[in-house]
Design an enzyme around this catalytic site. Structure first.
Site, PDB file in Angstrom:
ATOM      1  N   ASN A 176       1.268  -1.205   0.058  1.00  0.00           N
ATOM      2  CA  ASN A 176      -0.280  -0.535   0.057  1.00  0.00           C
ATOM      3  C   ASN A 176       0.584   1.085   0.245  1.00  0.00           C
ATOM      4  O   ASN A 176       0.190   2.353  -1.153  1.00  0.00           O
ATOM      5  CB  ASN A 176      -0.945  -0.345   1.228  1.00  0.00           C
ATOM      6  CG  ASN A 176      -1.889  -0.396   0.716  1.00  0.00           C
ATOM      7  OD1 ASN A 176      -3.032  -0.121   0.342  1.00  0.00           O
ATOM      8  ND2 ASN A 176      -2.225  -2.238   1.226  1.00  0.00           N
ATOM      9  N   MET A 199       0.848  -3.027  12.007  1.00  0.00           N
ATOM     10  CA  MET A 199       0.193  -4.223  13.175  1.00  0.00           C
ATOM     11  C   MET A 199       0.648  -3.940  13.860  1.00  0.00           C
ATOM     12  O   MET A 199      -0.667  -4.728  15.026  1.00  0.00           O
ATOM     13  CB  MET A 199       0.813  -4.941  12.209  1.00  0.00           C
ATOM     14  CG  MET A 199       0.936  -5.550  10.546  1.00  0.00           C
ATOM     15  SD  MET A 199      -0.560  -5.603  10.056  1.00  0.00           S
ATOM     16  CE  MET A 199      -1.179  -7.223  11.124  1.00  0.00           C
ATOM     17  N   ASN A 217      -6.073   4.338   8.464  1.00  0.00           N
ATOM     18  CA  ASN A 217      -5.790   3.743   8.751  1.00  0.00           C
ATOM     19  C   ASN A 217      -6.292   2.822   7.548  1.00  0.00           C
ATOM     20  O   ASN A 217      -7.541   3.991   6.801  1.00  0.00           O
ATOM     21  CB  ASN A 217      -6.326   2.813   9.052  1.00  0.00           C
ATOM     22  CG  ASN A 217      -5.576   1.240   9.523  1.00  0.00           C
ATOM     23  OD1 ASN A 217      -4.316   0.653   8.925  1.00  0.00           O
ATOM     24  ND2 ASN A 217      -6.398   0.106  10.076  1.00  0.00           N
ATOM     25  N   HIS A 277      -8.225  -0.754   6.231  1.00  0.00           N
ATOM     26  CA  HIS A 277      -8.545  -1.702   6.270  1.00  0.00           C
ATOM     27  C   HIS A 277      -8.876  -2.828   5.732  1.00  0.00           C
ATOM     28  O   HIS A 277     -10.234  -2.415   4.478  1.00  0.00           O
ATOM     29  CB  HIS A 277      -9.009  -2.051   7.864  1.00  0.00           C
ATOM     30  CG  HIS A 277      -9.923  -3.113   8.294  1.00  0.00           C
ATOM     31  ND1 HIS A 277      -8.714  -4.037   9.471  1.00  0.00           N
ATOM     32  CD2 HIS A 277     -10.483  -4.091   8.361  1.00  0.00           C
ATOM     33  CE1 HIS A 277      -9.266  -4.864  10.066  1.00  0.00           C
ATOM     34  NE2 HIS A 277     -10.765  -4.822   9.235  1.00  0.00           N
TER      35      HIS A 277
HETATM   36  C1  GRF Z   1      -3.135  -4.971   4.242  1.00  0.00           C
HETATM   37  O1  GRF Z   1      -4.637  -6.092   3.289  1.00  0.00           O
HETATM   38  C2  GRF Z   1      -3.815  -4.113   4.946  1.00  0.00           C
HETATM   39  O2  GRF Z   1      -5.410  -2.946   4.427  1.00  0.00           O
HETATM   40  C3  GRF Z   1      -3.761  -4.781   6.043  1.00  0.00           C
HETATM   41  O3  GRF Z   1      -2.419  -4.687   6.172  1.00  0.00           O
HETATM   42  C4  GRF Z   1      -2.378  -5.025   4.870  1.00  0.00           C
HETATM   43  C5  GRF Z   1      -0.783  -4.676   4.642  1.00  0.00           C
HETATM   44  O4  GRF Z   1      -0.283  -4.945   3.492  1.00  0.00           O
HETATM   45  N1  GRF Z   1      -4.367  -3.115   7.225  1.00  0.00           N
HETATM   46  P1  GRF Z   1       1.223  -4.010   2.473  1.00  0.00           P
HETATM   47  O5  GRF Z   1       1.668  -4.336   4.157  1.00  0.00           O
HETATM   48  O6  GRF Z   1       0.441  -2.659   2.670  1.00  0.00           O
HETATM   49  O7  GRF Z   1       1.432  -5.126   1.752  1.00  0.00           O
END
Ligand code: GRF
Length: 204
Positions: free
Chosen positions: A14, A90, A107, A109
């Protein structure tokens, strides 16, 4: 231009999608700092590859959660910050951090909140048997994935889906949605009243 501080714990896809939107010229923002609680997080190497200042902040280096969060705040306050972006971060942020934060915290989710907050949202959705799931970008408050909802995208859930296949389908939407929301912020179009978020009309 929006100054963003990103917090990420893992893969960083992301975060990378946001950075790519910036590099493509479709998002008027700058990621000024990437912080990770996990020294081995791929997000750190992605940041360095893109010339973004990056720091590992392992909580174990601090005496307790409060000291850790104070150090995080000190680091964020070193530079400009219009938004704090959680992108696969996390750790739960404490109320003291949220109150003292110099900017709103967002955030993403991987479910249609308020369904399936917390860990393994996609697995929860598959096991529950919902036929539609998706992703949510929301303001962070002191609850678990409970802050005001800014935007959501839906995807179908098929009978033969498992956690992995649903996660992949949702992730495609996550990558688009986070940048879209940040474009609204960059254009000053996001208004918050209580827990109701309104996206005002944009100029073309
Ligand atoms: C994503 O699915 C986000 O929605 C969740 O954790 C995951 C993170 O993925 N909070 P990345 O590290 O951005 O690839």
């Amino acid at each position: 231009m929006l100054s963003l501080v990103v917090l990420a714990s893992g893969r960083g896809s992301n975060f990378l999608a946001i950075q790519e939107a910036i590099e493509a010229g479709t998002l008027d923002a700058k990621i000024v700092l990437l912080l990770s609680d996990k020294p081995e997080a791929k997000a750190l190497s992605i940041a360095r590859a893109h010339g973004i200042p990056a720091k590992a902040f392992p909580p174990s280096a601090f005496s307790d959660q409060n000291a850790y969060e104070q150090a995080l705040l000190d680091e964020i306050r070193q530079g400009p910050c219009d938004l704090i972006i959680l992108a696969g971060y996390m750790k739960i942020l404490g109320a003291a951090f949220i109150e003292a934060a110099p900017a709103p915290i967002l955030n993403i989710h991987p479910s249609l909140l308020p369904s399936f907050p917390g860990l393994h949202a996609q697995r929860q959705a598959v096991q529950y048997g919902v036929k539609v799931s998706g992703c949510t970008v929301h303001f962070v408050d002191s609850g678990l994935d409970s802050g005001p909802i800014i935007a959501q995208r839906a995807v179908p859930v098929y009978g033969d889906d498992n956690e992995e296949s649903l996660s992949a389908r949702i992730l495609v939407e996550e990558h688009q949605l986070y940048s879209e929301v940040l474009r609204w912020f960059a254009a000053g179009r996001v208004e918050l009243d209580g827990r109701i978020v309104t996206i005002t009309e944009g100029s073309i």
